[in-house]
Design a protein around this motif. Structure first.
Motif, mmCIF file in Angstrom:
data_model
loop_
_atom_site.group_PDB
_atom_site.id
_atom_site.type_symbol
_atom_site.label_atom_id
_atom_site.label_comp_id
_atom_site.label_asym_id
_atom_site.label_seq_id
_atom_site.Cartn_x
_atom_site.Cartn_y
_atom_site.Cartn_z
ATOM 1 N N GLU A 106 0.552 13.147 -0.170
ATOM 2 C CA GLU A 106 -0.147 14.413 -0.394
ATOM 3 C C GLU A 106 -1.281 13.927 -1.614
ATOM 4 O OE1 GLU A 106 0.057 18.913 -1.721
ATOM 5 O OE2 GLU A 106 2.125 17.970 -1.115
ATOM 6 N N PHE A 107 -0.673 13.374 -2.868
ATOM 7 C CA PHE A 107 -1.124 13.975 -4.341
ATOM 8 C C PHE A 107 -1.957 11.977 -4.152
ATOM 9 C CE2 PHE A 107 2.853 15.806 -6.785
ATOM 10 C CZ PHE A 107 2.410 16.742 -5.439
ATOM 11 N N CYS A 108 -1.499 11.256 -3.870
ATOM 12 C CA CYS A 108 -2.654 10.415 -3.911
ATOM 13 C C CYS A 108 -3.783 9.719 -3.211
ATOM 14 C CB CYS A 108 -1.471 8.736 -3.701
ATOM 15 S SG CYS A 108 0.092 8.161 -4.861
ATOM 16 N N LEU A 109 -4.538 9.050 -3.768
ATOM 17 C CA LEU A 109 -5.886 8.633 -2.947
ATOM 18 C C LEU A 109 -5.439 8.097 -1.182
ATOM 19 C CD1 LEU A 109 -7.812 6.891 -5.683
ATOM 20 C CD2 LEU A 109 -8.312 9.380 -4.848
ATOM 21 N N ASP A 110 -6.587 8.253 -0.982
ATOM 22 C CA ASP A 110 -6.336 7.642 0.985
ATOM 23 C C ASP A 110 -5.613 6.308 0.607
ATOM 24 O OD1 ASP A 110 -6.758 10.167 2.141
ATOM 25 O OD2 ASP A 110 -9.326 9.403 2.348
#
Length: 323
Positions: A106-110
């Motif tokens: 959820e928190f990280c970049l794609d």
């Protein structure tokens, strides 16, 4: 290209992994839930860098550069929100890792690649709560302790990750002089720990049978098989010795060697008696706990010397292979 890294967990392995990347100039965020640990770990990293400088593995001028490459966090989202590569070094508890990777997804970049330092938990199980797209960007990267000295890293290639993403991870580790072991099947222990446990099983059996004293068993390994293993592997040793000879010796010895499927009973008794090794003052040998830090320091010192020798050997072997 992977440039920004986060390490989740500032314990024994986590802080060592962060230290290793920082030496090579990577921008590293180090996260832990324990604010006291985060407050103290920078000093521990500084001491380890100073020891590397004392042993002439890095230049003294590199200490402050490496320290400046690490930032410390107790907020997970802040630690990972702009990272290219996130490694978790959390306790080996499946539920904990599943929930952690769900948050990281959820928190990280794609494009962020997620990695686990586990050698005992199943990758498919750890990915249970993450999105299908992120599954293509998740890998096991198993380091050996101490992470900033031991040159091996085992990398999973189990079918979930496209080869181009795997090669980005492999390139990252090669850039910090790691020797990458590409593991093709998701099995407990991966490769190195399974080999190590095979040796340990026979060593514990030999001492249990009273065949030799602990110091002589270690001497036999150190100046016998391990002396060769420092510069080559088992398969090359077998080729050089002759596979026919190895086959004959295997037929003669394997049937009388330990084939137990659980930890040795002698080892279990030691644990039950609280004889845990250096941490308790006694294991197979006795230790003066007042000197425990010095004992660990001497152990690390030997590993540093071996690392320097092995790097020279790898360079020479590579140049010879290219002739």
């Amino acid at each position: 290209m992977i440039k920004k890294i986060a390490v989740i967990g500032a314990g024994t392995m986590g802080h060592s992994i962060a230290l290793n990347f920082s030496i090579y100039g990577y921008d590293v965020n180090l996260y832990d839930t324990n604010s006291t640990r985060i407050a103290n770990v920078e000093e521990e990293i500084k001491e380890e860098l100073e020891f590397l400088a004392e042993e002439e593995f890095i230049e003294p001028s590199e200490i402050m550069k490496a320290l400046s490459n690490i930032c410390y966090f107790t907020d997970l989202q802040e630690a990972v929100m702009d990272r290219d590569y996130v490694i978790e070094a959390a306790p080996e508890i499946l539920k904990l890792k599943q929930e952690l990777f769900q948050k990281l997804d959820e928190f990280c970049l794609d494009h962020t690649i997620l990695a686990s330092n586990t050698s005992s938990l199943n990758l498919e199980s750890m990915m249970a709560l993450i999105s299908n797209d992120r599954r293509k960007k998740m890998i096991v990267n198993h380091w050996y302790n101490p992470g900033h000295i031991m040159p091996i890293v085992e990398l999973s290639f189990f079918g979930n990750m496209p080869e181009d993403i795997y090669l980005k991870v492999e390139h990252l580790y090669k850039s910090i002089n790691k020797q990458c072991v590409k593991v093709l099947k998701d099995i407990p222990g991966l490769v190195a720990n399974r080999i190590q446990q095979g040796v340990a099983r026979e060593v514990f059996s030999i001492i249990e049978q009273g065949i030799a004293a602990p110091e002589d068993i270690d001497k036999a390994l150190q100046f016998g098989p391990a002396f060769r293993y420092a510069t080559t592997g088992q398969l090359e040793i077998a080729d050089l010795g002759g596979l026919d000879i190895w086959c004959t010796v295997g037929d003669n010895l394997l049937k009388v060697m330990d084939n137990s499927l659980s930890a040795n009973s002698l080892l279990r008794r030691k644990v039950e008696e609280g004889k845990l090794g250096l941490k308790s003052g006694e294991g197979f040998f006795k230790y003066n706990q007042e000197n425990s830090s010095e004992i660990r320091k001497r152990f690390i010192q030997k590993l540093i010397h071996q690392l320097k020798a092995s790097e020279y050997y790898v360079e020479k072997k590579t140049s010879l292979n290219n002739i």
